[in-house]
Write a protein that holds these residues in place. Sequence first.
Motif, PDB file in Angstrom:
ATOM      1  N   TYR A   5      -8.620  -4.620   4.464  1.00 32.56           N
ATOM      2  CA  TYR A   5      -8.352  -3.370   5.177  1.00 32.56           C
ATOM      3  C   TYR A   5      -8.831  -2.186   4.342  1.00 32.56           C
ATOM      4  O   TYR A   5      -9.483  -1.273   4.839  1.00 32.56           O
ATOM      5  CB  TYR A   5      -6.854  -3.191   5.451  1.00 32.56           C
ATOM      6  N   ARG A   6      -8.492  -2.211   3.063  1.00 33.12           N
ATOM      7  CA  ARG A   6      -8.857  -1.124   2.149  1.00 33.12           C
ATOM      8  C   ARG A   6     -10.388  -0.975   2.074  1.00 33.12           C
ATOM      9  O   ARG A   6     -10.908   0.127   2.141  1.00 33.12           O
ATOM     10  CB  ARG A   6      -8.266  -1.391   0.768  1.00 33.12           C
ATOM     11  N   GLN A   7     -11.096  -2.096   1.953  1.00 32.56           N
ATOM     12  CA  GLN A   7     -12.559  -2.054   1.889  1.00 32.56           C
ATOM     13  C   GLN A   7     -13.153  -1.474   3.165  1.00 32.56           C
ATOM     14  O   GLN A   7     -14.079  -0.664   3.115  1.00 32.56           O
ATOM     15  CB  GLN A   7     -13.134  -3.453   1.661  1.00 32.56           C
ATOM     16  N   GLN A   8     -12.637  -1.906   4.308  1.00 35.06           N
ATOM     17  CA  GLN A   8     -13.154  -1.429   5.588  1.00 35.06           C
ATOM     18  C   GLN A   8     -12.948   0.075   5.736  1.00 35.06           C
ATOM     19  O   GLN A   8     -13.857   0.795   6.122  1.00 35.06           O
ATOM     20  CB  GLN A   8     -12.460  -2.156   6.746  1.00 35.06           C
ATOM     21  N   ILE A   9     -11.769   0.557   5.416  1.00 36.40           N
ATOM     22  CA  ILE A   9     -11.467   1.987   5.558  1.00 36.40           C
ATOM     23  C   ILE A   9     -12.270   2.808   4.559  1.00 36.40           C
ATOM     24  O   ILE A   9     -12.809   3.869   4.903  1.00 36.40           O
ATOM     25  CB  ILE A   9      -9.954   2.235   5.425  1.00 36.40           C
ATOM     26  N   ALA A  10     -12.407   2.331   3.330  1.00 38.23           N
ATOM     27  CA  ALA A  10     -13.164   3.054   2.305  1.00 38.23           C
ATOM     28  C   ALA A  10     -14.637   3.182   2.669  1.00 38.23           C
ATOM     29  O   ALA A  10     -15.317   4.096   2.199  1.00 38.23           O
ATOM     30  CB  ALA A  10     -13.004   2.368   0.955  1.00 38.23           C
ATOM     31  N   ALA A  11     -15.150   2.297   3.514  1.00 38.02           N
ATOM     32  CA  ALA A  11     -16.564   2.310   3.898  1.00 38.02           C
ATOM     33  C   ALA A  11     -16.896   3.394   4.924  1.00 38.02           C
ATOM     34  O   ALA A  11     -18.080   3.681   5.149  1.00 38.02           O
ATOM     35  CB  ALA A  11     -16.965   0.947   4.437  1.00 38.02           C
TER      36      ALA A  11
END
Length: 77
Positions: A5-11
């Motif tokens: 989730y964190r990776q997706q949002i940070a992208a």
Amino acid sequence: MEHRYRQQIAAFPGVRSVVFLKAYYDGNLIMVSVTVAVDPQMTAATIYDLTRQIDGVMQHRFNVAATALMVVPRDRV
């Protein structure tokens, strides 16, 4: 899953960093609380669009029922 989730949002363009993220279940529904840092010069309309995009991706890609999103300004480093 929180890491994904964190990776997706940070992208997302406009997200400088994910300050906080916590996923939890409410019954059988996945809920996510997240705080993101953005450029302090972003307009309210741009921030609104960003939050809608994040919510939509979380629902469609990860089957998250609700994303509680808080936005804070972050100066350039």
